[in-house]
Design an enzyme around this catalytic site. Structure first.
Site, PDB file in Angstrom:
ATOM      1  N   LYS A 181     -13.875 -13.703 -19.520  1.00  0.00           N
ATOM      2  CA  LYS A 181     -13.278 -12.395 -19.223  1.00  0.00           C
ATOM      3  C   LYS A 181     -12.386 -12.565 -18.015  1.00  0.00           C
ATOM      4  O   LYS A 181     -12.781 -13.172 -17.011  1.00  0.00           O
ATOM      5  CB  LYS A 181     -14.416 -11.397 -18.915  1.00  0.00           C
TER       6      LYS A 181
ATOM      7  N   LYS B 105     -16.573 -14.164  -9.393  1.00  0.00           N
ATOM      8  CA  LYS B 105     -16.439 -12.703  -9.278  1.00  0.00           C
ATOM      9  C   LYS B 105     -17.269 -12.018 -10.366  1.00  0.00           C
ATOM     10  O   LYS B 105     -18.023 -11.088 -10.100  1.00  0.00           O
ATOM     11  CB  LYS B 105     -14.960 -12.339  -9.459  1.00  0.00           C
TER      12      LYS B 105
ATOM     13  N   LYS C  29      -8.835 -16.666 -17.458  1.00  0.00           N
ATOM     14  CA  LYS C  29      -7.594 -16.040 -16.981  1.00  0.00           C
ATOM     15  C   LYS C  29      -6.463 -16.539 -17.853  1.00  0.00           C
ATOM     16  O   LYS C  29      -6.563 -17.605 -18.456  1.00  0.00           O
ATOM     17  CB  LYS C  29      -7.334 -16.442 -15.517  1.00  0.00           C
TER      18      LYS C  29
ATOM     19  N   ASP D  51      -3.272  -7.838 -15.262  1.00  0.00           N
ATOM     20  CA  ASP D  51      -3.175  -8.396 -13.903  1.00  0.00           C
ATOM     21  C   ASP D  51      -1.731  -8.131 -13.492  1.00  0.00           C
ATOM     22  O   ASP D  51      -1.085  -7.224 -14.048  1.00  0.00           O
ATOM     23  CB  ASP D  51      -3.514  -9.897 -13.912  1.00  0.00           C
TER      24      ASP D  51
ATOM     25  N   THR E 229     -10.080  -1.072  -9.699  1.00  0.00           N
ATOM     26  CA  THR E 229     -10.012  -2.162  -8.717  1.00  0.00           C
ATOM     27  C   THR E 229      -9.761  -1.589  -7.317  1.00  0.00           C
ATOM     28  O   THR E 229     -10.435  -1.968  -6.350  1.00  0.00           O
ATOM     29  CB  THR E 229      -8.914  -3.175  -9.101  1.00  0.00           C
TER      30      THR E 229
ATOM     31  N   ASN F 276      -0.846  -1.536  -9.311  1.00  0.00           N
ATOM     32  CA  ASN F 276      -2.068  -0.858  -9.742  1.00  0.00           C
ATOM     33  C   ASN F 276      -3.154  -0.871  -8.662  1.00  0.00           C
ATOM     34  O   ASN F 276      -3.713   0.176  -8.329  1.00  0.00           O
ATOM     35  CB  ASN F 276      -2.579  -1.533 -11.030  1.00  0.00           C
TER      36      ASN F 276
ATOM     37  N   SER G 163     -14.012  -3.021 -16.672  1.00  0.00           N
ATOM     38  CA  SER G 163     -13.631  -3.575 -17.976  1.00  0.00           C
ATOM     39  C   SER G 163     -14.878  -3.847 -18.807  1.00  0.00           C
ATOM     40  O   SER G 163     -14.905  -3.594 -20.016  1.00  0.00           O
ATOM     41  CB  SER G 163     -12.870  -4.899 -17.789  1.00  0.00           C
TER      42      SER G 163
HETATM   43  P1  NDP Z   1       0.853  -5.092 -10.300  1.00  0.00           P
HETATM   44  O1  NDP Z   1       1.774  -5.889 -11.134  1.00  0.00           O
HETATM   45  O2  NDP Z   1       0.496  -3.711 -10.718  1.00  0.00           O
HETATM   46  O3  NDP Z   1       1.412  -4.995  -8.805  1.00  0.00           O
HETATM   47  C1  NDP Z   1       1.667  -6.138  -8.061  1.00  0.00           C
HETATM   48  C2  NDP Z   1       2.220  -5.737  -6.710  1.00  0.00           C
HETATM   49  O4  NDP Z   1       2.261  -6.886  -5.884  1.00  0.00           O
HETATM   50  C3  NDP Z   1       3.641  -5.208  -6.788  1.00  0.00           C
HETATM   51  O5  NDP Z   1       3.864  -4.298  -5.739  1.00  0.00           O
HETATM   52  C4  NDP Z   1       4.462  -6.494  -6.591  1.00  0.00           C
HETATM   53  O6  NDP Z   1       5.774  -6.283  -6.091  1.00  0.00           O
HETATM   54  C5  NDP Z   1       3.625  -7.213  -5.560  1.00  0.00           C
HETATM   55  N1  NDP Z   1       3.822  -8.668  -5.698  1.00  0.00           N
HETATM   56  C6  NDP Z   1       3.604  -9.416  -6.801  1.00  0.00           C
HETATM   57  N2  NDP Z   1       3.932 -10.694  -6.576  1.00  0.00           N
HETATM   58  C7  NDP Z   1       4.373 -10.744  -5.305  1.00  0.00           C
HETATM   59  C8  NDP Z   1       4.853 -11.783  -4.486  1.00  0.00           C
HETATM   60  N3  NDP Z   1       4.952 -13.041  -4.946  1.00  0.00           N
HETATM   61  N4  NDP Z   1       5.197 -11.472  -3.214  1.00  0.00           N
HETATM   62  C9  NDP Z   1       5.090 -10.208  -2.754  1.00  0.00           C
HETATM   63  N5  NDP Z   1       4.663  -9.178  -3.498  1.00  0.00           N
HETATM   64  C10 NDP Z   1       4.297  -9.444  -4.745  1.00  0.00           C
HETATM   65  O7  NDP Z   1      -0.468  -5.994 -10.138  1.00  0.00           O
HETATM   66  P2  NDP Z   1      -1.944  -5.557  -9.726  1.00  0.00           P
HETATM   67  O8  NDP Z   1      -1.908  -4.445  -8.750  1.00  0.00           O
HETATM   68  O9  NDP Z   1      -2.722  -5.427 -10.961  1.00  0.00           O
HETATM   69  O10 NDP Z   1      -2.451  -6.882  -8.996  1.00  0.00           O
HETATM   70  C11 NDP Z   1      -2.317  -7.114  -7.600  1.00  0.00           C
HETATM   71  C12 NDP Z   1      -3.312  -8.166  -7.151  1.00  0.00           C
HETATM   72  O11 NDP Z   1      -4.646  -7.726  -7.436  1.00  0.00           O
HETATM   73  C13 NDP Z   1      -3.177  -9.529  -7.835  1.00  0.00           C
HETATM   74  O12 NDP Z   1      -3.524 -10.535  -6.910  1.00  0.00           O
HETATM   75  C14 NDP Z   1      -4.236  -9.464  -8.926  1.00  0.00           C
HETATM   76  O13 NDP Z   1      -4.666 -10.746  -9.318  1.00  0.00           O
HETATM   77  C15 NDP Z   1      -5.331  -8.701  -8.195  1.00  0.00           C
HETATM   78  N6  NDP Z   1      -6.321  -8.052  -9.044  1.00  0.00           N
HETATM   79  C16 NDP Z   1      -5.940  -7.124  -9.981  1.00  0.00           C
HETATM   80  C17 NDP Z   1      -6.889  -6.499 -10.745  1.00  0.00           C
HETATM   81  C18 NDP Z   1      -6.539  -5.403 -11.698  1.00  0.00           C
HETATM   82  O14 NDP Z   1      -7.466  -4.763 -12.215  1.00  0.00           O
HETATM   83  N7  NDP Z   1      -5.279  -5.104 -11.944  1.00  0.00           N
HETATM   84  C19 NDP Z   1      -8.309  -6.861 -10.646  1.00  0.00           C
HETATM   85  C20 NDP Z   1      -8.619  -7.785  -9.572  1.00  0.00           C
HETATM   86  C21 NDP Z   1      -7.642  -8.365  -8.844  1.00  0.00           C
HETATM   87  P3  NDP Z   1       7.042  -6.494  -7.068  1.00  0.00           P
HETATM   88  O15 NDP Z   1       7.040  -5.313  -7.975  1.00  0.00           O
HETATM   89  O16 NDP Z   1       8.201  -6.550  -6.146  1.00  0.00           O
HETATM   90  O17 NDP Z   1       6.821  -7.791  -7.796  1.00  0.00           O
END
Ligand code: NDP
Length: 449
Positions: A89, A113, A125, A165, A209, A240, A381
């Protein structure tokens, strides 16, 4: 350091020229030393060598046609890292930086996790180096369909259950699910999570999250006689996780003054207008800079390549990295401590380098480690999978209450493990040890496979 751990770390590094993966492995193995010391039989069982080697890596071609009729090709991945506790998962990431190292680090983290959630899920993943930014809706759909044409052979509700993600939200999950259903000719709702509410999704999954991160933060602060009321919060990211972390932080009485995207950050001393950020990011898919259109008094600070991301230059007591890996290095950590940070909550996966983690802990800054603190998404999830199996849906309040209970319990586990091993406020080690014990016991019980 324990000899066995040192040898495994060396060998892993030599075998895998994968910096993010090696970093994630080093962070875990270095903190589980007391458990390895107590169990010399691990070496004969090659337990660590097995735990750092994915059960399977699938890598595939994803051809799709853009709106100009030109064929594009991307790389697709699914890493099925460890299935000892349950079906694999973990989310799918669509981002141009995706490569095998990033997939493996995320899969490795996910194993531990998922173990912390107490739910029966293994770790995996996947994703692609496809960049969703600037693509039309039709291009996104064609890409998702092509990605699923291959992925469908390797997933299933009892085998491997992907979710979202970075770059994969409700829209993408919808297209992926549609293609899976078309190919398989059956309604296997539990094969993907993060689905829309109309077709098997769970209430509160979207929020889980970010909300979960704040439930963990609340418990961590409480255990150290602190709380969120009146605290200034900055958040890296505006996706998100960031958006719903911000919402819960405000509900808990904190003031969120800055959020960012990969270009830069907005700083609004009045407190961020979250409804507008949601409109910009969830509906218009716009850049964070456009916040100024409605709030001209706020500031926008552009990131400068090679320098501390702008959002971390703003003073805050609670800092929530919710964007990407290695966002906070030692230099940034020093700046945050100098600016009065008392707590860091890792919403993103591995947002803090090992040196920065150590600096925070040495300086008595509380650090909520990603593996534990952002587990609310995957936990919910798993609740979505339960609802799919039972063919019923719980209310928002029911799911949120279960999520709160799970996060409170995860914190308790990290806290008690840290206490048991005399680790003080080192919840990173607390989380790693608690998770490792569970995964390793399951692996040992199942023999050499
Ligand atoms: P989203 O795609 O919804 O949002 C990602 C955010 O991070 C955007 O604001 C994006 O900006 C920014 N970002 C992405 N890459 C970079 C980078 N290289 N440098 C700077 N900013 C960056 O993703 P999520 O919110 O789902 O995920 C965010 C983090 O949380 C990740 O690390 C993910 O692995 C982790 N996570 C997510 C979960 C989930 O349920 N969604 C669960 C557990 C962990 P821009 O639009 O400019 O790219």
């Amino acid at each position: 350091m324990n000899n066995y751990i040192e040898r495994v770390l060396e060998a892993t590094k030599e075998k895998n020229n994968e910096p993010e993966f090696n970093q994630a492995v080093a962070e875990v193995l270095k903190t589980i030393e007391p458990v390895v010391e107590k169990n010399p039989e691990f070496e004969k069982q090659a337990l660590l060598e097995r735990i750092v080697e994915p059960e399977r890596i699938i890598s595939f071609r994803v051809p799709w046609m853009d709106d100009n009729g030109k064929v594009q090709v991307n790389k697709g991945f699914r890493v099925q890292f460890n299935g000892a506790i349950g079906p694999y998962k973990g989310g799918l990431r669509f981002h141009p930086s995706v490569n095998q190292s990033i997939m493996k680090f995320l899969g490795f983290e996910q194993v531990f996790k998922n173990a912390l959630t107490g739910l029966p899920i293994g770790g995996g993943k996947g994703g692609s180096d496809f960049d969703p930014k600037g693509k039309s809706d039709n291009e996104i759909m064609r890409f998702c369909q092509s990605f699923m044409n291959e992925l469908q052979r390797h997933i299933g509700h009892n085998l491997d259950v992907p979710a979202g993600d970075i770059g994969v939200g409700g829209r993408e999950i919808g297209y992926l699910f549609g293609q899976y259903r078309k190919i398989k000719n059956q309604y296997e709702a539990g094969v993907l999570t993060g689905k829309g509410l109309e077709y098997g999704g769970s209430l509160a999954r979207k929020e889980a999250t970010g909300f979960g991160l704040l439930y963990f933060m609340r418990e961590m602060l409480k255990a150290n006689n602190l709380d969120l009321k009146g605290k200034t919060v900055t958040i890296s990211g505006s996706g998100n996780v960031a958006i719903y972390a911000a919402q819960k932080a405000v509900e808990f009485g904190a003031k969120v003054v800055a959020m960012s995207d990969s270009n830069g950050c907005i700083h609004d001393e009045q407190g961020i207008d979250l409804d507008y950020v949601k409109e910009l990011k969830e509906v218009k898919r716009a850049r964070i800079k456009e916040y100024l259109a409605k709030h001209p008094n706020a500031k926008y600070i552009e990131n400068v390549k090679g320098q501390t991301p702008a959002v971390y230059t703003i003073k805050a007591e609670v800092v929530l990295p919710c964007a990407t890996q290695n966002d906070i290095n030692l230099e940034t950590a020093k700046l945050l401590v100098k600016n009065g940070a008392i707590a860091i909550g890792e919403g993103a996966n591995m947002p803090t380098s090992i040196e920065a983690i150590n600096y925070f802990i040495e300086n008595k800054v509380l650090l909520a480690p990603a593996k534990a603190a952002n587990a609310g998404g995957v936990a919910t999830s798993a609740l979505e999978m339960s609802q799919n199996s039972m063919r019923l849906s719980w209310t928002f309040e029911e799911v949120d209450k279960k999520l709160d209970g799970i996060m409170t319990n995860i914190f308790k586990m990290c806290h008690e493990t840290a206490k048991e091993y005399n680790l003080g406020i080192n919840y990173v080690a607390g989380a790693n040890i608690a998770a490792f014990k569970k995964v390793s016991s399951a692996m040992i019980a199942q023999g050499i496979i």
